[in-house]
Write an enzyme that holds these catalytic residues in place. Structure first.
Site, PDB file in Angstrom:
ATOM      1  N   VAL A  13      -4.847 -31.329  -5.086  1.00  0.00           N
ATOM      2  CA  VAL A  13      -4.991 -32.682  -5.108  1.00  0.00           C
ATOM      3  C   VAL A  13      -5.240 -33.363  -6.462  1.00  0.00           C
ATOM      4  O   VAL A  13      -4.781 -34.305  -6.987  1.00  0.00           O
ATOM      5  CB  VAL A  13      -6.240 -33.166  -3.934  1.00  0.00           C
ATOM      6  CG1 VAL A  13      -6.821 -34.585  -4.454  1.00  0.00           C
ATOM      7  CG2 VAL A  13      -6.034 -32.617  -2.646  1.00  0.00           C
ATOM      8  N   LYS A  37      -4.917 -21.229 -15.289  1.00  0.00           N
ATOM      9  CA  LYS A  37      -4.395 -22.541 -14.627  1.00  0.00           C
ATOM     10  C   LYS A  37      -4.590 -23.755 -15.970  1.00  0.00           C
ATOM     11  O   LYS A  37      -3.502 -24.352 -15.854  1.00  0.00           O
ATOM     12  CB  LYS A  37      -5.286 -23.177 -13.644  1.00  0.00           C
ATOM     13  CG  LYS A  37      -5.064 -22.409 -12.448  1.00  0.00           C
ATOM     14  CD  LYS A  37      -6.178 -22.782 -11.504  1.00  0.00           C
ATOM     15  CE  LYS A  37      -6.109 -24.198 -10.867  1.00  0.00           C
ATOM     16  NZ  LYS A  37      -6.994 -24.617  -9.685  1.00  0.00           N
ATOM     17  N   THR A 123     -12.478 -33.705   0.503  1.00  0.00           N
ATOM     18  CA  THR A 123     -12.539 -33.923   1.861  1.00  0.00           C
ATOM     19  C   THR A 123     -14.310 -33.703   2.175  1.00  0.00           C
ATOM     20  O   THR A 123     -14.483 -32.388   2.027  1.00  0.00           O
ATOM     21  CB  THR A 123     -11.682 -33.466   3.097  1.00  0.00           C
ATOM     22  OG1 THR A 123     -10.446 -33.820   2.618  1.00  0.00           O
ATOM     23  CG2 THR A 123     -11.967 -33.813   4.391  1.00  0.00           C
ATOM     24  N   LEU A 158      -2.367 -36.647   1.443  1.00  0.00           N
ATOM     25  CA  LEU A 158      -1.151 -36.122   0.948  1.00  0.00           C
ATOM     26  C   LEU A 158      -0.696 -35.092   1.764  1.00  0.00           C
ATOM     27  O   LEU A 158      -1.461 -34.329   2.259  1.00  0.00           O
ATOM     28  CB  LEU A 158      -1.544 -35.325  -0.514  1.00  0.00           C
ATOM     29  CG  LEU A 158      -2.177 -36.527  -1.604  1.00  0.00           C
ATOM     30  CD1 LEU A 158      -2.397 -35.472  -2.660  1.00  0.00           C
ATOM     31  CD2 LEU A 158      -1.502 -37.683  -1.798  1.00  0.00           C
ATOM     32  N   LYS A 225     -10.822 -40.098   6.998  1.00  0.00           N
ATOM     33  CA  LYS A 225     -10.016 -38.966   6.856  1.00  0.00           C
ATOM     34  C   LYS A 225      -9.999 -37.795   8.009  1.00  0.00           C
ATOM     35  O   LYS A 225      -8.955 -37.259   8.095  1.00  0.00           O
ATOM     36  CB  LYS A 225     -10.673 -38.302   5.575  1.00  0.00           C
ATOM     37  CG  LYS A 225      -9.946 -36.805   4.958  1.00  0.00           C
ATOM     38  CD  LYS A 225      -8.464 -36.833   4.760  1.00  0.00           C
ATOM     39  CE  LYS A 225      -8.216 -35.633   4.092  1.00  0.00           C
ATOM     40  NZ  LYS A 225      -6.880 -35.436   3.972  1.00  0.00           N
ATOM     41  N   CYS A 281      -5.989 -28.021   5.692  1.00  0.00           N
ATOM     42  CA  CYS A 281      -6.393 -29.454   6.158  1.00  0.00           C
ATOM     43  C   CYS A 281      -6.842 -29.440   7.575  1.00  0.00           C
ATOM     44  O   CYS A 281      -8.179 -29.750   8.083  1.00  0.00           O
ATOM     45  CB  CYS A 281      -5.499 -30.481   5.837  1.00  0.00           C
ATOM     46  SG  CYS A 281      -5.433 -30.574   3.971  1.00  0.00           S
TER      47      CYS A 281
END
Length: 458
Positions: A13, A37, A123, A158, A225, A281
């Site tokens: 995200v 990363k 979330t 998304l 959400k 999710c």
């Protein structure tokens, strides 16, 4: 107007948010603590597969509107708006694990020295935005520092594989806050998306309509959400239950779903029978919403049933294989597709992993292929091959797990020549049964018992 934005957490995200915010004209600093990363991102490459994202990152790095850092103080000092985008994975009791968000709140409190607006993209359970703000304030107060902190809940919607399009051309933008001034700042931040005045780029498509804008309270935005993902999961579990019934009564689920989708009250979206939902999710958000309901004295039996139906559906491949092949010990099964959906390398909670573990436990030899997933470090017994036909070589059965376009256009004559058996289980109903049958293969779909197709024995 252009604003200074900081994105904390450069996972899936956060990376999409950072690239998109820079693309619409803001000056963005993205904070990432992982050195590997950070190096990858600073070179304009996302550490995961998402169509178009690398081009956006490289483009925005070249304009100097985007940069990555591991220095939290630098990021907090830069951004008047801080987007919090760290992971909140499911814990053992079904509630989100807030460890990473706690650490971020403390790290902000340890370095903040100016008023800021905290925007939670992670979330989180209802009430978490106020909790984050209080935690930052408490940490800052331990340094004898008082700052005004705004708090906005801005849930993301998304879809893996189309995240850029979803972020830049959304159906709706949800902003929750108990302070109008904070809402006004976020509306200004999102204005190019709200008004669809995004700077032209050859890799960013235009929108067919303007997105809806929902401004509401913190608690309502946090609930939206969970409600959205739980409803989508419910539609998938529902159509899979109808597929189970269709197989037993001789109906064709494809026709049933098409007829249902023509009803404008229902719509065709998420009415594809298959092996159930996966990814990071749906399962997590269902569990979290269930836990929240129980916490407040309500037993959400429908939500629990949605998860139960999905678990049952994942066993459908095993049941079909056993029906045709009897005992699976020593049988060679080729799994085509490992990611939980096409156009991603994400294997979190992927049906393929669940099915592979079941097959191995039953003594089967498992080979696999995926266009972008090339290894399964946690399942070394699964032989992941470089091409489809190596995976199907000498296989007693081939199973479509992920509906990659590559598999829809397979040369089934060549598949048939490579296999020892004839069974093809289409776990996503994405193949043409007639094309499979004409190649001399036995087709088995999900809820397609009523579909008439050609088959000739070898």
């Amino acid at each position: 107007m252009a604003r200074n934005i900081t994105v904390i957490g450069s996972g899936y995200v956060g990376t999409v948010v950072a690239g998109s915010m820079a693309l619409i004209g803001h000056d963005v600093v993205a904070v990432e603590s992982d050195p590997e990363k950070l190096a990858t991102l600073s070179n304009g490459t996302a550490p995961f597969h998402e169509p178009g994202l690398d081009r956006v990152l490289a483009d925005q790095l070249s304009t100097n509107r985007l940069r990555f850092t591991d220095n939290t103080a630098d990021g907090v000092d830069h951004g008047e708006v801080l987007f919090l985008c760290v992971g909140t994975p499911e814990s053992a009791d079904g509630r989100p694990d807030m460890t990473a968000l706690e650490a971020v709140a403390d790290s902000i409190g340890n370095v903040i020295h100016k008023d800021r607006i905290l925007v939670t993209k992670s979330t989180v359970p209802v009430g978490s935005n106020a909790w984050v703000r209080t935690r930052v304030e408490k940490t800052a107060a331990s340094r004898n520092l008082r700052v005004r902190l705004g708090s906005v809940a801005n849930p993301e919607f998304l879809r893996v594989g189309s995240a850029l399009s979803d972020y830049l051309h959304p159906d709706r933008i949800v902003l929750g806050s108990d302070t109008q001034d904070d809402l006004d700042v976020l509306i200004d931040v999102y204005r190019p998306i709200i008004e669809q005045t995004i700077p032209a780029r050859e890799f960013v498509r235009g929108a067919s309509s303007l997105p809806g804008l929902i401004t509401t309270s913190l608690a309502t935005a946090e609930t939206i959400k969970y409600a959205a993902n739980s409803f989508l999961a419910t539609k998938i579990s529902f159509i899979n239950e109808i597929a189970q019934i269709s197989d037993r009564v001789g109906a064709d689920i494809d026709v049933v779903a098409r007829a249902l989708g023509m009803d404008t009250r229902i719509s065709p979206q998420f009415l594809r029978a298959g092996l159930g939902w996966g990814g990071s999710c749906f399962g997590k958000d269902l569990a979290a919403l269930t836990a929240t309901a129980l916490e407040h004295g309500y037993d959400p039996s429908l939500l629990r049933a949605v998860s139960t139906a999905n678990e049952y559906q994942r066993g459908e491949v095993i049941r079909k294989l056993q029906r045709h092949l009897s005992a699976l010990r020593g049988r060679r099964v080729a799994l085509l597709g490992l990611s939980f959906k096409p156009n991603t390398d994400d294997i979190r909670d992927a049906p393929a992993i669940h099915i592979a573990k079941q097959l191995l436990a039953l003594g089967a030899v498992v080979t696999a292929h995926d266009p972008v997933v090339h290894s399964l470090p946690n399942l070394p017994s699964v032989i992941v091959t470089k091409d489809v036909f190596t995976a199907t070589d000498r296989a007693d059965a081939a199973v479509i797990i992920t509906e990659w376009q590559d598999y829809k256009s397979l040369d089934f004559e060549r598949v048939a020549a490579s296999m020892a058996g004839t069974l093809v289980v289409d776990g996503r109903n994405c193949l043409d049964p007639d094309a499979v049958g004409k190649a001399g293969l036995r087709y088995e779909g999900i809820g397609r018992a009523g579909h008439q197709y050609l088959h000739r024995d070898r």
